[in-house]
Design an enzyme around this catalytic site. Structure first.
Site, mmCIF file in Angstrom:
data_model
loop_
_atom_site.group_PDB
_atom_site.id
_atom_site.type_symbol
_atom_site.label_atom_id
_atom_site.label_comp_id
_atom_site.label_asym_id
_atom_site.label_seq_id
_atom_site.Cartn_x
_atom_site.Cartn_y
_atom_site.Cartn_z
ATOM 1 N N SER A 11 -2.879 1.617 2.539
ATOM 2 C CA SER A 11 -2.626 3.049 2.706
ATOM 3 C C SER A 11 -2.809 3.485 4.151
ATOM 4 O O SER A 11 -2.409 4.587 4.515
ATOM 5 C CB SER A 11 -3.611 3.858 1.861
ATOM 6 O OG SER A 11 -3.534 3.510 0.516
ATOM 7 N N HIS A 68 4.282 0.299 1.761
ATOM 8 C CA HIS A 68 3.351 1.237 1.140
ATOM 9 C C HIS A 68 4.053 1.953 -0.018
ATOM 10 O O HIS A 68 4.828 2.889 0.197
ATOM 11 C CB HIS A 68 2.854 2.227 2.203
ATOM 12 C CG HIS A 68 1.874 3.225 1.693
ATOM 13 N ND1 HIS A 68 1.756 4.487 2.220
ATOM 14 C CD2 HIS A 68 0.959 3.159 0.694
ATOM 15 C CE1 HIS A 68 0.822 5.145 1.567
ATOM 16 N NE2 HIS A 68 0.326 4.367 0.645
ATOM 17 N N GLU A 97 7.077 3.505 2.002
ATOM 18 C CA GLU A 97 6.919 3.695 3.444
ATOM 19 C C GLU A 97 6.798 2.296 4.054
ATOM 20 O O GLU A 97 5.934 1.519 3.635
ATOM 21 C CB GLU A 97 5.623 4.491 3.643
ATOM 22 C CG GLU A 97 5.356 5.002 4.998
ATOM 23 C CD GLU A 97 4.083 5.897 5.013
ATOM 24 O OE1 GLU A 97 3.203 5.758 4.145
ATOM 25 O OE2 GLU A 97 3.998 6.725 5.926
ATOM 26 N N ASN A 148 -0.223 9.357 4.458
ATOM 27 C CA ASN A 148 -1.670 9.593 4.376
ATOM 28 C C ASN A 148 -2.250 10.265 5.613
ATOM 29 O O ASN A 148 -3.328 10.852 5.547
ATOM 30 C CB ASN A 148 -2.400 8.287 4.063
ATOM 31 C CG ASN A 148 -2.258 7.955 2.587
ATOM 32 O OD1 ASN A 148 -2.322 8.851 1.742
ATOM 33 N ND2 ASN A 148 -2.017 6.702 2.262
HETATM 34 N N1 LIG Z 1 -4.502 4.346 -5.492
HETATM 35 C C1 LIG Z 1 -3.442 4.836 -4.870
HETATM 36 O O1 LIG Z 1 -2.983 5.954 -5.172
HETATM 37 C C2 LIG Z 1 -2.778 4.021 -3.791
HETATM 38 C C3 LIG Z 1 -1.491 4.410 -3.343
HETATM 39 C C4 LIG Z 1 -0.857 3.627 -2.362
HETATM 40 C C5 LIG Z 1 -1.511 2.524 -1.822
HETATM 41 N N2 LIG Z 1 -2.768 2.193 -2.278
HETATM 42 C C6 LIG Z 1 -3.400 0.989 -1.689
HETATM 43 O O2 LIG Z 1 -3.205 -0.100 -2.592
HETATM 44 C C7 LIG Z 1 -4.339 -0.982 -2.528
HETATM 45 C C8 LIG Z 1 -4.933 -1.136 -3.916
HETATM 46 O O3 LIG Z 1 -5.289 0.145 -4.417
HETATM 47 P P1 LIG Z 1 -5.534 0.376 -5.985
HETATM 48 O O4 LIG Z 1 -5.634 1.849 -6.172
HETATM 49 O O5 LIG Z 1 -4.588 -0.420 -6.779
HETATM 50 O O6 LIG Z 1 -7.012 -0.246 -6.126
HETATM 51 P P2 LIG Z 1 -7.738 -0.714 -7.473
HETATM 52 O O7 LIG Z 1 -9.195 -0.547 -7.193
HETATM 53 O O8 LIG Z 1 -7.138 -0.054 -8.664
HETATM 54 O O9 LIG Z 1 -7.352 -2.277 -7.577
HETATM 55 C C9 LIG Z 1 -7.714 -3.225 -6.614
HETATM 56 C C10 LIG Z 1 -7.735 -4.587 -7.322
HETATM 57 O O10 LIG Z 1 -7.868 -5.617 -6.331
HETATM 58 C C11 LIG Z 1 -8.696 -6.626 -6.879
HETATM 59 N N3 LIG Z 1 -9.235 -7.392 -5.753
HETATM 60 C C12 LIG Z 1 -10.147 -6.989 -4.848
HETATM 61 N N4 LIG Z 1 -10.334 -7.980 -3.930
HETATM 62 C C13 LIG Z 1 -9.505 -9.001 -4.278
HETATM 63 C C14 LIG Z 1 -9.208 -10.270 -3.716
HETATM 64 N N5 LIG Z 1 -9.810 -10.691 -2.593
HETATM 65 N N6 LIG Z 1 -8.295 -11.063 -4.326
HETATM 66 C C15 LIG Z 1 -7.667 -10.652 -5.458
HETATM 67 N N7 LIG Z 1 -7.901 -9.449 -6.045
HETATM 68 C C16 LIG Z 1 -8.805 -8.632 -5.454
HETATM 69 C C17 LIG Z 1 -9.746 -5.887 -7.694
HETATM 70 O O11 LIG Z 1 -10.316 -6.734 -8.681
HETATM 71 C C18 LIG Z 1 -8.910 -4.754 -8.294
HETATM 72 O O12 LIG Z 1 -8.405 -5.109 -9.575
HETATM 73 C C19 LIG Z 1 -5.296 -0.390 -1.483
HETATM 74 O O13 LIG Z 1 -5.033 -0.974 -0.230
HETATM 75 C C20 LIG Z 1 -4.898 1.091 -1.483
HETATM 76 O O14 LIG Z 1 -5.220 1.734 -0.292
HETATM 77 C C21 LIG Z 1 -3.401 2.900 -3.243
#
Ligand SMILES: NC(=O)c1ccc[n+]([C@@H]2O[C@H](COP(=O)([O-])OP(=O)(O)OC[C@H]3O[C@@H](n4cnc5c(N)ncnc54)[C@H](O)[C@@H]3O)[C@@H](O)[C@H]2O)c1
Length: 296
Positions: free
Chosen positions: A120, A141, A153, A191
């Site tokens: 993000s 993104h 993005e 963001n």
């Molecule tokens: N939540 C949102 O609205 C959103 C939107 C766009 C981008 N993002 C980005 O996407 C990414 C994930 O966000 P999310 O909301 O899905 O998080 P989340 O917490 O729902 O999921 C993250 C997952 O990654 C796993 N994980 C952590 N470390 C790991 C590793 N080393 N190897 C394999 N798996 C691993 C965890 O077990 C978890 O299931 C982040 O970088 C976030 O900034 C999030």
């Protein structure tokens, strides 16, 4: 430019599972990897529920939906991603953890594979520096939830090649998304603008200006936003919002991006939003814990 046929997704949380679903629905073979078996179990359920919902609403044919589920595999073993043409990372929003993963991915992925990050806010140039292939590293993104939201993005790192950019853009367009391009500055476009607004909503609550309900109603009815900023923060995940604010604060070097203490306190208390059943709002339920032996 070769057509991408196989995709790896690392991180089976809300974003990774949605990106894996998109890939499978658009004809790719997809491996979804998470180190946490509970996350993979939840991802299997959420993907099949989402595909069934799309079928029942007439947005997806039964044949495509069934085929998508047959082209998705779940794993905790990074080696399974060896044959992927593109690997999209969607793990925790931490530069150190992502860099460690990119180093490992660089080692196991085939030479031609593109390594993309769904970060993000974190610098793509710095993630690429952990690999020996910075020209094949790019930011993709996706918005939350990926199967529904129309935008991707794309962020080029300092050394991202034109070919990598074209492949990522073509893939996003194959998924039916509109692409916007951002230069590699903390928070990119969306963001950089959205998170300070959410952070300001926390300050508005923290300083007692109004209740959470009035803050959200004000922004929904007063500015025509579909969700209030505090509801949206719970939907995104308060841990993610806090991490992004920290990246903006350090990366852009301006105190106007300092995360609101209340946001930090909620995260310290484990109030991470919808995914934990409680954030700014209480959703009255905590997602079920699944035994690690659960079949994936
Ligand atoms: N939540 C949102 O609205 C959103 C939107 C766009 C981008 N993002 C980005 O996407 C990414 C994930 O966000 P999310 O909301 O899905 O998080 P989340 O917490 O729902 O999921 C993250 C997952 O990654 C796993 N994980 C952590 N470390 C790991 C590793 N080393 N190897 C394999 N798996 C691993 C965890 O077990 C978890 O299931 C982040 O970088 C976030 O900034 C999030």
């Amino acid at each position: 430019m070769a057509v991408l046929k196989a995709m790896g997704v690392v991180g089976g949380g809300q974003m990774g599972s949605g990106i894996a679903q998109l890939g499978a629905m658009h004809g790719l073979d997809v491996w979804l990897l998470d180190t946490d078996p509970n996350a993979l179990f939840r991802a299997t359920n959420s993907i099949s529920t989402s595909i069934n919902r799309l079928i029942s609403k007439g947005h997806l044919s039964k044949a495509v939906g069934t085929d998508a589920l047959r082209h998705l595999w779940y794993t905790s073993n990074l080696e399974e991603l060896r044959s992927a043409d593109i690997i999209i990372e969607a793990i925790v929003e931490s530069e150190d953890v992502k860099k460690k993963l990119f180093l490992e991915l660089d080692y196991i992925a085939k030479d031609s594979a593109i390594l993309a990050s769904n970060t993000s806010s974190i610098s793509i140039t710095r993630l690429a520096s952990a690999t020996s292939r910075p020209y094949q590293v790019i930011g993709m993104h996706f918005m939350n939830p990926p199967p529904i939201m129309k935008l991707v993005e794309i962020i080029r790192g300092a050394d991202t090649s034109d070919e990598t950019f074209s492949s990522a853009k073509t893939l996003a367009e194959r998924f039916g998304k509109t692409v916007i391009c951002s230069r590699d500055f903390s928070g990119f476009i969306v963001n950089r603008i959205l998170m300070p607004m959410i952070n300001e909503a926390f300050y508005t609550l923290y300083t007692g200006v109004a209740t959470k309900e009035d803050i959200d109603t004000g922004m929904k009815l007063g500015t025509n936003h579909p969700m209030g900023p505090l509801e949206l923060a719970d939907f995104i995940g308060l841990d993610i919002c806090l991490s992004i604010m920290k990246v903006l604060h350090v990366g852009l070097g301006d105190n106007k991006y300092a995360p609101c203490p209340l946001l930090g306190q909620y995260v310290d208390a484990g109030r991470l939003g919808r995914k934990r059943g409680i954030g700014v709002y209480d959703y009255g339920k905590v997602p079920e814990q699944v035994k690690p032996s659960a079949r994936l």
